[in-house]
Design an enzyme around this catalytic site. Structure first.
Site, PDB file in Angstrom:
ATOM      1  N   VAL A  33      -8.729  -0.453   8.501  1.00  0.00           N
ATOM      2  CA  VAL A  33      -9.442  -1.638   8.966  1.00  0.00           C
ATOM      3  C   VAL A  33      -9.714  -2.566   7.787  1.00  0.00           C
ATOM      4  CG1 VAL A  33     -10.471  -0.311  10.842  1.00  0.00           C
ATOM      5  CG2 VAL A  33     -11.785  -0.674   8.745  1.00  0.00           C
ATOM      6  N   GLU A  35     -11.121  -4.593   4.655  1.00  0.00           N
ATOM      7  CA  GLU A  35     -11.588  -4.022   3.387  1.00  0.00           C
ATOM      8  C   GLU A  35     -13.091  -4.280   3.189  1.00  0.00           C
ATOM      9  OE1 GLU A  35     -10.782  -1.843  -0.172  1.00  0.00           O
ATOM     10  OE2 GLU A  35      -9.916  -1.982   1.808  1.00  0.00           O
ATOM     11  N   LYS A  40     -15.897   0.382   7.408  1.00  0.00           N
ATOM     12  CA  LYS A  40     -15.198   1.655   7.276  1.00  0.00           C
ATOM     13  C   LYS A  40     -16.122   2.861   7.489  1.00  0.00           C
ATOM     14  CE  LYS A  40     -11.686  -0.149   4.064  1.00  0.00           C
ATOM     15  NZ  LYS A  40     -10.465   0.097   4.850  1.00  0.00           N
ATOM     16  N   SER A  62      -8.106  -0.356  -0.548  1.00  0.00           N
ATOM     17  CA  SER A  62      -7.499  -0.758  -1.814  1.00  0.00           C
ATOM     18  C   SER A  62      -8.515  -0.796  -2.945  1.00  0.00           C
ATOM     19  CB  SER A  62      -6.842  -2.137  -1.671  1.00  0.00           C
ATOM     20  OG  SER A  62      -7.779  -3.093  -1.209  1.00  0.00           O
ATOM     21  N   HIS A  83      -3.479   4.855  -0.327  1.00  0.00           N
ATOM     22  CA  HIS A  83      -3.376   3.401  -0.394  1.00  0.00           C
ATOM     23  C   HIS A  83      -1.920   2.953  -0.407  1.00  0.00           C
ATOM     24  CE1 HIS A  83      -3.936  -0.546  -2.821  1.00  0.00           C
ATOM     25  NE2 HIS A  83      -3.932  -0.782  -1.525  1.00  0.00           N
ATOM     26  N   ASN A  86       1.656  -3.665   0.573  1.00  0.00           N
ATOM     27  CA  ASN A  86       2.209  -4.617   1.529  1.00  0.00           C
ATOM     28  C   ASN A  86       3.409  -5.374   0.936  1.00  0.00           C
ATOM     29  OD1 ASN A  86       2.330  -6.265   3.849  1.00  0.00           O
ATOM     30  ND2 ASN A  86       1.013  -7.807   2.915  1.00  0.00           N
ATOM     31  N   GLU A  95      -0.844   5.141  -3.557  1.00  0.00           N
ATOM     32  CA  GLU A  95      -1.827   5.722  -4.470  1.00  0.00           C
ATOM     33  C   GLU A  95      -2.599   6.807  -3.722  1.00  0.00           C
ATOM     34  OE1 GLU A  95      -3.189   2.236  -7.537  1.00  0.00           O
ATOM     35  OE2 GLU A  95      -3.967   2.075  -5.482  1.00  0.00           O
ATOM     36  N   ASN A 134      -4.911  -2.183  -8.281  1.00  0.00           N
ATOM     37  CA  ASN A 134      -5.809  -3.323  -8.110  1.00  0.00           C
ATOM     38  C   ASN A 134      -6.757  -3.517  -9.280  1.00  0.00           C
ATOM     39  OD1 ASN A 134      -5.053  -4.698  -5.744  1.00  0.00           O
ATOM     40  ND2 ASN A 134      -5.827  -3.019  -4.511  1.00  0.00           N
TER      41      ASN A 134
END
Length: 230
Positions: A33, A35, A40, A62, A83, A86, A95, A134
């Protein structure tokens, strides 16, 4: 790009539902869902009650530390970050992020699923906001936004510089538009909350664009404009 028969076969394997209790018999659940920790956590609370005791509970977050999600379940040892990147069919990286309480069995099962069934490349990450990719990528994206915000260069000039000067496949601002500026803001806020480093703080321009609904490709407008097909 799929042949018609392959597309139709894939569609037959997909079923949608808005009833979370239908996940009660699954071997593995991947939460994906928005971020936002506040969105979550209730999902993991619900999954902790309805999922089979031996089911893996994974998150495609992420940036949010996995321990925050695992802590609201009765069996945090079966929760792990998974993770994807895209677009998932093109980018092979996943990840894998265990929390301090994730069991070795959970890590092994998640690894086997990603490599054996999905044919992905994996990297193992410590459970800290942003993980590996990230934590490196988002400060770069935020720096590109600050460069535009300050008037130092236009969005097109920044992207041309990184594509033609550094051989990147896409400029940072076009990448922001692809990811979604709202998602970039959520990730930046998560990173800043954990580390309090100025380079992680979302720039004012980013926040104003999100407030205006200029969030990139999905809205038709971001740092660049995108035709919307109806």
């Amino acid at each position: 790009k799929l042949a018609t028969a392959d597309r139709e076969a894939a569609e037959r394997r997909i079923r949608t539902s808005t009833d979370i209790t239908e996940l009660a018999d699954r071997d593995l659940v991947i939460e994906a869902v928005i971020e936002d920790e506040a969105e979550k956590i209730p999902i993991f609370q619900a999954l902790g009650k309805i999922a089979r005791p031996d089911a893996l509970l994974t998150s495609n977050t992420s940036s949010i530390p996995i321990m925050k999600l695992a802590a609201v379940t009765p069996q945090p040892q079966r929760v792990i970050g998974m993770h994807f990147f895209n677009p998932v069919p093109v980018l092979r990286l996943v990840e894998l992020v265990p929390s301090l309480l994730t069991s070795a069995e959970t890590v092994a099962r998640a690894e086997a699923f990603c490599i054996g069934q999905l044919d992905k490349h994996i990297v193992h990450c410590k459970d800290r906001a942003g993980f590996v990719v990230n934590a490196l990528l988002v400060p770069y994206l935020l720096a590109s936004i600050r460069m535009v915000e300050s008037g130092f260069a236009s969005a097109a000039e920044v992207d041309t510089g990184m594509v033609d000067g550094c051989n990147h496949p896409m400029g940072p601002l076009a990448l922001c538009d692809l990811i979604g500026l709202d998602t970039i803001q959520f990730v930046a806020q998560s990173l800043y909350a954990e580390f309090k480093e100025p380079l992680y703080a979302p720039p004012s321009l980013l926040m104003r664009m999100v407030e205006a609904g200029l969030v990139g490709r999905k809205s038709g407008h971001g740092f660049f404009d995108y035709p919307q097909h109806k």
